[in-house]
Design a protein around this motif. Sequence first.
Motif, PDB file in Angstrom:
ATOM      1  N   MET A 184       0.799  -1.216   0.000  1.00 55.76           N
ATOM      2  CA  MET A 184       0.000   0.000   0.000  1.00 55.76           C
ATOM      3  C   MET A 184       0.834   1.270   0.000  1.00 55.76           C
ATOM      4  SD  MET A 184      -3.188  -0.710  -0.354  1.00 55.76           S
ATOM      5  CE  MET A 184      -2.711  -2.022  -1.485  1.00 55.76           C
ATOM      6  N   THR A 185       2.079   1.175   0.502  1.00 53.89           N
ATOM      7  CA  THR A 185       2.957   2.352   0.444  1.00 53.89           C
ATOM      8  C   THR A 185       3.295   2.675  -1.005  1.00 53.89           C
ATOM      9  OG1 THR A 185       3.905   1.841   2.615  1.00 53.89           O
ATOM     10  CG2 THR A 185       5.153   3.317   1.185  1.00 53.89           C
ATOM     11  N   ALA A 186       3.668   1.648  -1.756  1.00 52.60           N
ATOM     12  CA  ALA A 186       3.961   1.852  -3.176  1.00 52.60           C
ATOM     13  C   ALA A 186       2.707   2.263  -3.922  1.00 52.60           C
ATOM     14  CB  ALA A 186       4.545   0.572  -3.777  1.00 52.60           C
ATOM     15  N   PHE A 187       1.584   1.679  -3.562  1.00 55.43           N
ATOM     16  CA  PHE A 187       0.324   1.999  -4.235  1.00 55.43           C
ATOM     17  C   PHE A 187      -0.046   3.462  -4.007  1.00 55.43           C
ATOM     18  CE2 PHE A 187      -4.362   2.056  -4.434  1.00 55.43           C
ATOM     19  CZ  PHE A 187      -4.526   1.576  -5.728  1.00 55.43           C
ATOM     20  N   ARG A 188       0.086   3.926  -2.756  1.00 54.50           N
ATOM     21  CA  ARG A 188      -0.265   5.324  -2.450  1.00 54.50           C
ATOM     22  C   ARG A 188       0.597   6.290  -3.247  1.00 54.50           C
ATOM     23  NH1 ARG A 188      -1.041   9.714  -2.522  1.00 54.50           N
ATOM     24  NH2 ARG A 188      -1.754  11.209  -0.947  1.00 54.50           N
ATOM     25  N   SER A 189       1.850   5.943  -3.476  1.00 54.11           N
ATOM     26  CA  SER A 189       2.761   6.849  -4.178  1.00 54.11           C
ATOM     27  C   SER A 189       2.367   7.062  -5.640  1.00 54.11           C
ATOM     28  CB  SER A 189       4.196   6.314  -4.117  1.00 54.11           C
ATOM     29  OG  SER A 189       4.345   5.156  -4.923  1.00 54.11           O
ATOM     30  N   LEU A 190       1.506   6.192  -6.162  1.00 52.40           N
ATOM     31  CA  LEU A 190       1.090   6.299  -7.563  1.00 52.40           C
ATOM     32  C   LEU A 190      -0.136   7.187  -7.751  1.00 52.40           C
ATOM     33  CD1 LEU A 190       1.379   2.509  -8.489  1.00 52.40           C
ATOM     34  CD2 LEU A 190       2.973   4.326  -9.174  1.00 52.40           C
ATOM     35  N   LEU A 191      -0.865   7.455  -6.658  1.00 52.86           N
ATOM     36  CA  LEU A 191      -2.170   8.102  -6.762  1.00 52.86           C
ATOM     37  C   LEU A 191      -2.104   9.608  -6.552  1.00 52.86           C
ATOM     38  CD1 LEU A 191      -4.364   5.613  -4.683  1.00 52.86           C
ATOM     39  CD2 LEU A 191      -3.798   5.516  -7.126  1.00 52.86           C
ATOM     40  N   ALA A 192      -2.900  10.332  -7.340  1.00 50.84           N
ATOM     41  CA  ALA A 192      -3.126  11.747  -7.077  1.00 50.84           C
ATOM     42  C   ALA A 192      -4.131  11.871  -5.930  1.00 50.84           C
ATOM     43  CB  ALA A 192      -3.668  12.436  -8.328  1.00 50.84           C
ATOM     44  N   ASP A 193      -4.123  13.008  -5.268  1.00 48.36           N
ATOM     45  CA  ASP A 193      -5.020  13.177  -4.124  1.00 48.36           C
ATOM     46  C   ASP A 193      -6.491  13.104  -4.527  1.00 48.36           C
ATOM     47  OD1 ASP A 193      -2.883  13.454  -2.429  1.00 48.36           O
ATOM     48  OD2 ASP A 193      -2.907  15.648  -2.424  1.00 48.36           O
ATOM     49  N   ASP A 194      -6.806  13.520  -5.762  1.00 48.16           N
ATOM     50  CA  ASP A 194      -8.203  13.550  -6.195  1.00 48.16           C
ATOM     51  C   ASP A 194      -8.568  12.356  -7.082  1.00 48.16           C
ATOM     52  OD1 ASP A 194      -6.645  14.276  -8.324  1.00 48.16           O
ATOM     53  OD2 ASP A 194      -7.876  15.985  -8.942  1.00 48.16           O
ATOM     54  N   VAL A 195      -7.826  11.261  -6.962  1.00 46.51           N
ATOM     55  CA  VAL A 195      -8.073  10.082  -7.784  1.00 46.51           C
ATOM     56  C   VAL A 195      -9.505   9.573  -7.607  1.00 46.51           C
ATOM     57  CG1 VAL A 195      -7.200   8.520  -5.989  1.00 46.51           C
ATOM     58  CG2 VAL A 195      -7.199   7.782  -8.394  1.00 46.51           C
ATOM     59  N   THR A 196     -10.097   9.095  -8.705  1.00 45.20           N
ATOM     60  CA  THR A 196     -11.446   8.526  -8.665  1.00 45.20           C
ATOM     61  C   THR A 196     -11.437   7.173  -9.368  1.00 45.20           C
ATOM     62  OG1 THR A 196     -12.486  10.714  -8.714  1.00 45.20           O
ATOM     63  CG2 THR A 196     -13.867   8.832  -9.321  1.00 45.20           C
ATOM     64  N   THR A 197     -12.115   6.191  -8.770  1.00 47.28           N
ATOM     65  CA  THR A 197     -12.275   4.874  -9.372  1.00 47.28           C
ATOM     66  C   THR A 197     -13.718   4.678  -9.815  1.00 47.28           C
ATOM     67  OG1 THR A 197     -10.498   3.800  -8.111  1.00 47.28           O
ATOM     68  CG2 THR A 197     -12.229   2.378  -8.945  1.00 47.28           C
ATOM     69  N   TRP A 198     -13.892   4.282 -11.077  1.00 46.10           N
ATOM     70  CA  TRP A 198     -15.192   3.867 -11.605  1.00 46.10           C
ATOM     71  C   TRP A 198     -15.121   2.370 -11.865  1.00 46.10           C
ATOM     72  CZ3 TRP A 198     -12.876   8.407 -12.877  1.00 46.10           C
ATOM     73  CH2 TRP A 198     -13.626   9.584 -12.776  1.00 46.10           C
ATOM     74  N   SER A 199     -16.131   1.638 -11.425  1.00 45.50           N
ATOM     75  CA  SER A 199     -16.157   0.192 -11.626  1.00 45.50           C
ATOM     76  C   SER A 199     -17.505  -0.203 -12.218  1.00 45.50           C
ATOM     77  CB  SER A 199     -15.931  -0.530 -10.294  1.00 45.50           C
ATOM     78  OG  SER A 199     -15.899  -1.923 -10.473  1.00 45.50           O
ATOM     79  N   ASP A 200     -17.490  -0.725 -13.432  1.00 42.92           N
ATOM     80  CA  ASP A 200     -18.713  -1.037 -14.172  1.00 42.92           C
ATOM     81  C   ASP A 200     -18.931  -2.548 -14.195  1.00 42.92           C
ATOM     82  OD1 ASP A 200     -20.637  -1.595 -16.075  1.00 42.92           O
ATOM     83  OD2 ASP A 200     -19.941  -0.117 -17.521  1.00 42.92           O
ATOM     84  N   GLY A 201     -19.885  -2.991 -13.368  1.00 41.67           N
ATOM     85  CA  GLY A 201     -20.276  -4.399 -13.377  1.00 41.67           C
ATOM     86  C   GLY A 201     -21.653  -4.606 -13.959  1.00 41.67           C
ATOM     87  N   GLY A 202     -22.394  -3.517 -14.150  1.00 47.33           N
ATOM     88  CA  GLY A 202     -23.713  -3.584 -14.751  1.00 47.33           C
ATOM     89  C   GLY A 202     -24.718  -4.437 -14.001  1.00 47.33           C
ATOM     90  N   GLY A 203     -24.443  -4.719 -12.742  1.00 49.86           N
ATOM     91  CA  GLY A 203     -25.329  -5.589 -11.980  1.00 49.86           C
ATOM     92  C   GLY A 203     -25.138  -7.066 -12.282  1.00 49.86           C
ATOM     93  N   LYS A 204     -24.165  -7.383 -13.139  1.00 45.33           N
ATOM     94  CA  LYS A 204     -23.922  -8.773 -13.534  1.00 45.33           C
ATOM     95  C   LYS A 204     -22.875  -9.440 -12.651  1.00 45.33           C
ATOM     96  CE  LYS A 204     -26.469  -7.730 -17.111  1.00 45.33           C
ATOM     97  NZ  LYS A 204     -27.888  -8.112 -17.171  1.00 45.33           N
ATOM     98  N   VAL A 205     -21.868  -8.674 -12.225  1.00 46.71           N
ATOM     99  CA  VAL A 205     -20.825  -9.167 -11.333  1.00 46.71           C
ATOM    100  C   VAL A 205     -20.594  -8.119 -10.260  1.00 46.71           C
ATOM    101  CG1 VAL A 205     -19.683 -10.558 -13.123  1.00 46.71           C
ATOM    102  CG2 VAL A 205     -18.981  -8.178 -12.776  1.00 46.71           C
ATOM    103  N   HIS A 206     -19.865  -8.506  -9.212  1.00 48.50           N
ATOM    104  CA  HIS A 206     -19.626  -7.583  -8.102  1.00 48.50           C
ATOM    105  C   HIS A 206     -18.797  -6.380  -8.578  1.00 48.50           C
ATOM    106  CE1 HIS A 206     -19.260  -6.270  -3.967  1.00 48.50           C
ATOM    107  NE2 HIS A 206     -17.968  -6.087  -4.173  1.00 48.50           N
ATOM    108  N   ALA A 207     -19.278  -5.184  -8.265  1.00 52.15           N
ATOM    109  CA  ALA A 207     -18.574  -3.942  -8.608  1.00 52.15           C
ATOM    110  C   ALA A 207     -19.164  -2.821  -7.766  1.00 52.15           C
ATOM    111  CB  ALA A 207     -18.716  -3.630 -10.100  1.00 52.15           C
ATOM    112  N   GLY A 208     -18.407  -1.729  -7.650  1.00 51.99           N
ATOM    113  CA  GLY A 208     -18.898  -0.591  -6.889  1.00 51.99           C
ATOM    114  C   GLY A 208     -20.140   0.014  -7.517  1.00 51.99           C
ATOM    115  N   LEU A 209     -21.058   0.475  -6.696  1.00 47.76           N
ATOM    116  CA  LEU A 209     -22.299   1.068  -7.195  1.00 47.76           C
ATOM    117  C   LEU A 209     -22.181   2.576  -7.370  1.00 47.76           C
ATOM    118  CD1 LEU A 209     -24.946  -0.962  -5.161  1.00 47.76           C
ATOM    119  CD2 LEU A 209     -24.180  -1.316  -7.522  1.00 47.76           C
ATOM    120  N   ARG A 210     -21.056   3.125  -6.988  1.00 52.02           N
ATOM    121  CA  ARG A 210     -20.826   4.562  -7.170  1.00 52.02           C
ATOM    122  C   ARG A 210     -19.327   4.785  -7.330  1.00 52.02           C
ATOM    123  NH1 ARG A 210     -18.523   6.499  -2.659  1.00 52.02           N
ATOM    124  NH2 ARG A 210     -18.754   5.283  -0.735  1.00 52.02           N
ATOM    125  N   PRO A 211     -18.940   5.890  -7.940  1.00 52.68           N
ATOM    126  CA  PRO A 211     -17.507   6.191  -8.041  1.00 52.68           C
ATOM    127  C   PRO A 211     -16.900   6.382  -6.651  1.00 52.68           C
ATOM    128  CG  PRO A 211     -18.791   7.540  -9.567  1.00 52.68           C
ATOM    129  CD  PRO A 211     -19.772   6.874  -8.651  1.00 52.68           C
TER     130      PRO A 211
END
Length: 288
Positions: A184-211
């Motif tokens: 997670m230390t290496a992972f954090r170093s890659l991210l901007a402070d305002d990073v956003t994740t979108w995950s599209d599962g369409g209700g077919k597989v597990h995924a986030g329901l919001r960004p």
Amino acid sequence: MTGTDAAASFDPLRPRLARIAYRMLGSVADAEDVVQDAFLRWLDADRGQVREPEAFLRRVVTRLCLDQLKSARARRETYVGPWLPEPLVEEEEEEDVEDVTLPLMMALERLSPLERAAFLLHDVFGVPFEEVADTIGRDSAATRQLASRARTHVRAARPRYAMPKEKGLEIVAAFFAASRSGDMTAFRSLLADDVTTWSDGGGKVHAGLRPIVGVDDNMKLYTSLARFFAKEQSRIVRYGMINGLPGFVSVEPGGVLQTTALAIEDGRIVGIYVTRNPEKLGHLGAVH
């Protein structure tokens, strides 16, 4: 002219027509259907009277897409979770022909169908306003206004500078290694402070329901995911450019095929776009 003659004149134009349809619709399958429908209309047309086949077919494809967008917008209002366009994984030898990245395609979703058509045809594909106006059934002044409004809405989503492909893929490889190993230390170093994740599962597989917005919430998300990766590792299918962004195709725990594309600014990741909906990944079956 025979059907063979029609195919001979249509086939060289098919890739460009498919690019227009895909960028209008955000769906590979729908774009292919539109282009095939355009070919059937080309078969029935009085082709000897068509002076510019490409302009004629571009007009047919755009009008078919405008019809499709009316129903597509209604479907997306009931879509489960964030909606992402179907991912296009570029082949190694493929040249970037248009500057239409995944964030820009998402911004296009906020436009009206006519704004989208005017912007794409003129600003992306270089079609003169007079032809665009004829295609969408508006006068030239109104068409220019549509394109101008579209430009204003999508300005923030257009790339500010071109990152060398090799550098982008280096960051992608580091992202995969850190997120799947739980570093997670290496992972954090890659991210901007305002990073956003979108995950599209369409209700077919597990995924986030919001960004997931902001570095803190994203760190919580990926720290939680690292526990799953520790039990069953992801498998890389390939690295490459996905809708103009560096990314990768992978097989995730549970055998779920997934694409991940990263928007990167100033060397930090500002957007993580994950597509898991199997209905959007069928065209990638050959790379699975």
